[in-house]
Design a protein around this motif. Structure first.
Motif, PDB file in Angstrom:
ATOM      1  N   PHE A   1       0.823  -1.202   0.000  1.00  0.00           N
ATOM      2  CA  PHE A   1       0.000   0.000   0.000  1.00  0.00           C
ATOM      3  C   PHE A   1       0.862   1.259   0.000  1.00  0.00           C
ATOM      4  CE2 PHE A   1      -3.388  -2.932   1.029  1.00  0.00           C
ATOM      5  CZ  PHE A   1      -4.459  -2.369   0.356  1.00  0.00           C
ATOM      6  N   GLY A   2       2.057   1.171   0.544  1.00  0.00           N
ATOM      7  CA  GLY A   2       2.971   2.296   0.437  1.00  0.00           C
ATOM      8  C   GLY A   2       3.348   2.581  -1.006  1.00  0.00           C
ATOM      9  N   VAL A   3       3.555   1.516  -1.774  1.00  0.00           N
ATOM     10  CA  VAL A   3       3.855   1.678  -3.202  1.00  0.00           C
ATOM     11  C   VAL A   3       2.652   2.283  -3.929  1.00  0.00           C
ATOM     12  CG1 VAL A   3       4.298   0.427  -5.344  1.00  0.00           C
ATOM     13  CG2 VAL A   3       5.586  -0.148  -3.283  1.00  0.00           C
ATOM     14  N   LEU A   4       1.459   1.751  -3.649  1.00  0.00           N
ATOM     15  CA  LEU A   4       0.259   2.270  -4.300  1.00  0.00           C
ATOM     16  C   LEU A   4       0.057   3.751  -3.990  1.00  0.00           C
ATOM     17  CD1 LEU A   4      -2.262  -0.672  -3.733  1.00  0.00           C
ATOM     18  CD2 LEU A   4      -1.481   0.194  -5.943  1.00  0.00           C
ATOM     19  N   GLU A   5       0.163   4.115  -2.714  1.00  0.00           N
ATOM     20  CA  GLU A   5      -0.049   5.511  -2.325  1.00  0.00           C
ATOM     21  C   GLU A   5       1.027   6.420  -2.909  1.00  0.00           C
ATOM     22  OE1 GLU A   5      -1.579   8.955  -0.643  1.00  0.00           O
ATOM     23  OE2 GLU A   5      -2.518   7.000  -1.003  1.00  0.00           O
ATOM     24  N   SER A   6       2.235   5.921  -3.046  1.00  0.00           N
ATOM     25  CA  SER A   6       3.310   6.719  -3.639  1.00  0.00           C
ATOM     26  C   SER A   6       3.069   6.961  -5.120  1.00  0.00           C
ATOM     27  CB  SER A   6       4.664   6.017  -3.431  1.00  0.00           C
ATOM     28  OG  SER A   6       4.967   5.890  -2.060  1.00  0.00           O
ATOM     29  N   LEU A   7       2.519   5.975  -5.795  1.00  0.00           N
ATOM     30  CA  LEU A   7       2.248   6.102  -7.229  1.00  0.00           C
ATOM     31  C   LEU A   7       0.987   6.896  -7.511  1.00  0.00           C
ATOM     32  CD1 LEU A   7       3.089   2.461  -8.410  1.00  0.00           C
ATOM     33  CD2 LEU A   7       4.495   4.514  -8.711  1.00  0.00           C
ATOM     34  N   PHE A   8      -0.008   6.781  -6.597  1.00  0.00           N
ATOM     35  CA  PHE A   8      -1.308   7.427  -6.818  1.00  0.00           C
ATOM     36  C   PHE A   8      -1.699   8.196  -5.550  1.00  0.00           C
ATOM     37  CE2 PHE A   8      -1.077   3.312  -8.990  1.00  0.00           C
ATOM     38  CZ  PHE A   8      -1.122   3.730 -10.310  1.00  0.00           C
ATOM     39  N   PRO A   9      -0.976   9.258  -5.219  1.00  0.00           N
ATOM     40  CA  PRO A   9      -1.173   9.941  -3.929  1.00  0.00           C
ATOM     41  C   PRO A   9      -2.581  10.478  -3.752  1.00  0.00           C
ATOM     42  CG  PRO A   9       0.207  11.247  -5.411  1.00  0.00           C
ATOM     43  CD  PRO A   9       0.072   9.896  -6.026  1.00  0.00           C
ATOM     44  N   GLY A  10      -3.128  10.230  -2.547  1.00  0.00           N
ATOM     45  CA  GLY A  10      -4.438  10.753  -2.200  1.00  0.00           C
ATOM     46  C   GLY A  10      -5.603  10.008  -2.788  1.00  0.00           C
ATOM     47  N   ARG A  11      -5.373   8.820  -3.386  1.00  0.00           N
ATOM     48  CA  ARG A  11      -6.470   8.095  -4.039  1.00  0.00           C
ATOM     49  C   ARG A  11      -6.629   6.663  -3.532  1.00  0.00           C
ATOM     50  NH1 ARG A  11      -5.736   7.516 -10.009  1.00  0.00           N
ATOM     51  NH2 ARG A  11      -7.836   6.683  -9.809  1.00  0.00           N
ATOM     52  N   ILE A  12      -5.801   6.196  -2.629  1.00  0.00           N
ATOM     53  CA  ILE A  12      -5.761   4.779  -2.269  1.00  0.00           C
ATOM     54  C   ILE A  12      -6.443   4.525  -0.925  1.00  0.00           C
ATOM     55  CG2 ILE A  12      -4.257   2.813  -1.790  1.00  0.00           C
ATOM     56  CD1 ILE A  12      -4.327   3.726  -4.735  1.00  0.00           C
ATOM     57  N   ASP A  13      -7.283   3.479  -0.876  1.00  0.00           N
ATOM     58  CA  ASP A  13      -7.934   3.008   0.342  1.00  0.00           C
ATOM     59  C   ASP A  13      -7.428   1.606   0.672  1.00  0.00           C
ATOM     60  OD1 ASP A  13      -9.610   5.275   0.422  1.00  0.00           O
ATOM     61  OD2 ASP A  13     -11.076   4.313  -0.883  1.00  0.00           O
ATOM     62  N   MET A  14      -7.289   1.323   1.958  1.00  0.00           N
ATOM     63  CA  MET A  14      -6.809   0.013   2.406  1.00  0.00           C
ATOM     64  C   MET A  14      -7.925  -0.685   3.187  1.00  0.00           C
ATOM     65  SD  MET A  14      -3.282  -0.858   4.497  1.00  0.00           S
ATOM     66  CE  MET A  14      -3.695   0.230   5.876  1.00  0.00           C
ATOM     67  N   GLY A  15      -8.795  -1.376   2.461  1.00  0.00           N
ATOM     68  CA  GLY A  15      -9.834  -2.163   3.104  1.00  0.00           C
ATOM     69  C   GLY A  15      -9.262  -3.507   3.551  1.00  0.00           C
ATOM     70  N   LEU A  16      -9.552  -3.889   4.807  1.00  0.00           N
ATOM     71  CA  LEU A  16      -8.949  -5.082   5.395  1.00  0.00           C
ATOM     72  C   LEU A  16     -10.026  -6.045   5.884  1.00  0.00           C
ATOM     73  CD1 LEU A  16      -6.347  -3.183   7.577  1.00  0.00           C
ATOM     74  CD2 LEU A  16      -5.893  -4.280   5.371  1.00  0.00           C
ATOM     75  N   GLY A  17      -9.809  -7.340   5.646  1.00  0.00           N
ATOM     76  CA  GLY A  17     -10.703  -8.366   6.146  1.00  0.00           C
ATOM     77  C   GLY A  17      -9.944  -9.429   6.901  1.00  0.00           C
ATOM     78  N   ARG A  18     -10.686 -10.338   7.557  1.00  0.00           N
ATOM     79  CA  ARG A  18     -10.032 -11.349   8.388  1.00  0.00           C
ATOM     80  C   ARG A  18     -10.261 -12.775   7.913  1.00  0.00           C
ATOM     81  NH1 ARG A  18     -12.587 -11.382  14.271  1.00  0.00           N
ATOM     82  NH2 ARG A  18     -11.245 -13.214  14.386  1.00  0.00           N
ATOM     83  N   SER A  19     -10.856 -12.978   6.746  1.00  0.00           N
ATOM     84  CA  SER A  19     -11.129 -14.334   6.262  1.00  0.00           C
ATOM     85  C   SER A  19      -9.841 -15.014   5.815  1.00  0.00           C
ATOM     86  CB  SER A  19     -12.125 -14.296   5.104  1.00  0.00           C
ATOM     87  OG  SER A  19     -13.363 -13.775   5.520  1.00  0.00           O
ATOM     88  N   VAL A  20      -9.802 -16.320   5.979  1.00  0.00           N
ATOM     89  CA  VAL A  20      -8.686 -17.124   5.470  1.00  0.00           C
ATOM     90  C   VAL A  20      -9.229 -18.040   4.381  1.00  0.00           C
ATOM     91  CG1 VAL A  20      -7.410 -17.025   7.630  1.00  0.00           C
ATOM     92  CG2 VAL A  20      -9.050 -18.870   7.258  1.00  0.00           C
ATOM     93  N   GLY A  21      -8.344 -18.758   3.714  1.00  0.00           N
ATOM     94  CA  GLY A  21      -8.768 -19.678   2.668  1.00  0.00           C
ATOM     95  C   GLY A  21      -9.861 -20.615   3.146  1.00  0.00           C
ATOM     96  N   PHE A  22     -10.817 -20.919   2.245  1.00  0.00           N
ATOM     97  CA  PHE A  22     -11.996 -21.655   2.705  1.00  0.00           C
ATOM     98  C   PHE A  22     -11.863 -23.165   2.607  1.00  0.00           C
ATOM     99  CE2 PHE A  22     -12.580 -21.188  -1.808  1.00  0.00           C
ATOM    100  CZ  PHE A  22     -13.295 -22.309  -2.220  1.00  0.00           C
ATOM    101  N   THR A  23     -10.747 -23.678   2.102  1.00  0.00           N
ATOM    102  CA  THR A  23     -10.523 -25.126   2.091  1.00  0.00           C
ATOM    103  C   THR A  23      -9.156 -25.426   2.717  1.00  0.00           C
ATOM    104  OG1 THR A  23      -9.411 -25.200  -0.068  1.00  0.00           O
ATOM    105  CG2 THR A  23     -11.833 -25.321  -0.060  1.00  0.00           C
ATOM    106  N   ASP A  24      -8.994 -26.655   3.158  1.00  0.00           N
ATOM    107  CA  ASP A  24      -7.711 -27.054   3.750  1.00  0.00           C
ATOM    108  C   ASP A  24      -6.574 -26.879   2.752  1.00  0.00           C
ATOM    109  OD1 ASP A  24      -8.912 -27.702   6.149  1.00  0.00           O
ATOM    110  OD2 ASP A  24      -9.155 -29.828   5.653  1.00  0.00           O
ATOM    111  N   GLY A  25      -6.842 -27.226   1.481  1.00  0.00           N
ATOM    112  CA  GLY A  25      -5.798 -27.118   0.460  1.00  0.00           C
ATOM    113  C   GLY A  25      -5.344 -25.682   0.247  1.00  0.00           C
TER     114      GLY A  25
END
Length: 362
Positions: A103-127
């Motif tokens: 996100f630091g790279v994204l914000e540096s390339l596109f200043p003032g336009r980047i959002d960091m949405g975060l979730g807590r889900s993990v992969g839904f299968t054992d594999g």
């Protein structure tokens, strides 16, 4: 679910945004869905939508969006004004340092336009979890992961994350399970879905507002409600637009695999099993559809019930032209102004959460 055509209970939020999950369509290579996402983002910007977010899914046959920060970079490169972000990066799948760097790279390339949405889900299968090198309990430390991630931006992390150190990238938390409490604990905006159990959503929002701790990125509680919406010339045609995604969702719940989007007529011609029909009907129950006036009223009513400052809209249908027409109709009905501006805000509505215009000296 079709709204009644009565007048709005309150104004629709001045901010309407889009979540695109890069769903594949039957007969197409998944890469086509990614290219379609980039093209759609340009169209969304022209219609005046505020944000355009992409998502993270791993090993899902019908979903091409597996690398949200990479895709967000392509979207930001193809646009010039609309805010671009993730809905979201699943933090338990990653090291916080690497997420901060991306996100630091994204914000540096596109200043003032980047959002960091975060979730807590993990992969839904054992594999998938094995391939990601995470266990089923990887989300248990989600709050601590957020603390570490945010520390890299203010320079208090265990190491310096370049180029994130000193940049201001707004973080949003997607509510899953205890997500509302965690968003409140960290003083972050909350993103929550308008699903079938609306009372559960309303309870989570109430808990978030009651326990919100000032001092984080958001100066006050800020709620963004995600909702599946289709708009067409008639309620029947709008309902038809949502058939493909509802069917793919039903297949995922009954067979464990989200399938590429099929044409509506192909889905409606199927003879579903009782289990498939129940899952399909359940998926349809969480969707909103109708004419322009009906959906303007429905979204205004949703805003009134939730106190949302912003709505995060999604629609995945088989024909991209139908999807664009739906978003164009909704933009017209809610007063979005082409060119990235919006109609005048209602001063009584919650203020939209955005970061300062300038992140850091460059």
């Amino acid at each position: 679910m079709t709204s009644a055509s009565t007048g709005p209970e309150a104004a629709v939020p001045a901010r309407l945004s889009i979540l695109d999950r890069s769903l594949a369509r039957e007969g197409e290579h998944p890469g086509a869905a990614l290219r379609d996402t980039v093209s759609f983002a340009r169209q969304a910007e022209a219609l005046g939508y505020h944000r355009f977010w992409v998502s993270e899914h791993h090993g899902v046959p019908g979903i091409a969006g597996s690398a949200p920060t990479v895709l967000a970079s392509a979207v930001a490169s193809a646009t010039s004004r609309i805010r671009v972000g993730t809905g979201g990066v699943m933090l338990p799948n990653h090291q916080p340092l690497v997420v901060a760097e991306q996100f630091g790279v994204l914000e540096s390339l596109f200043p003032g336009r980047i959002d960091m949405g975060l979730g807590r889900s993990v992969g839904f299968t054992d594999g998938i979890r094995k391939a990601l090198r995470v266990g089923k309990d990887a989300a248990d430390g989600f709050s601590e992961q957020i603390t570490e991630l945010l520390a890299y931006f203010d320079g208090t992390g265990p190491v310096h994350a370049r180029p994130a150190d000193g940049l201001r990238v707004p973080a949003f938390l997607l509510a899953v399970g205890s997500g509302a409490e965690i968003a409140a604990e960290h003083g972050l905006p909350l993103v929550i879905g308008a699903a079938r159990d609306e009372q559960r959503m309303l309870d989570a929002i109430e808990t978030y507002r009651a326990t919100f701790r000032p001092g984080g990125q958001a100066p006050a509680p800020y709620v963004m409600v995600a909702v599946n919406v289709a708009v067409a010339g008639s309620a029947e045609e709008a309902a038809r637009l949502q058939v493909p995604e509802a069917w793919s969702t039903a297949v995922s719940r009954t067979q464990g695999a989200f399938t590429p989007l099929a044409a509506p007529e192909d889905v409606l011609a199927r003879t579903m099993t009782a289990r498939e029909r129940a899952a399909y009907d359940a998926a349809r129950a969480s969707q909103l559809h109708g004419t322009e006036d009906e959906m303007a009223a429905a979204l205004a009513a949703l805003t009134a019930r939730t106190g949302a400052g912003e709505l995060l809209l999604t629609l995945n249908t088989h024909d991209p032209a139908d999807r664009l027409d739906s978003y164009r109709r909704l933009a017209h009905a809610t007063g979005l102004v082409p060119g990235g501006d919006t109609a005048p805000e209602d001063s009584s509505a919650p203020r939209a959460f955005d970061p300062p215009a300038v992140s850091a000296p460059r």
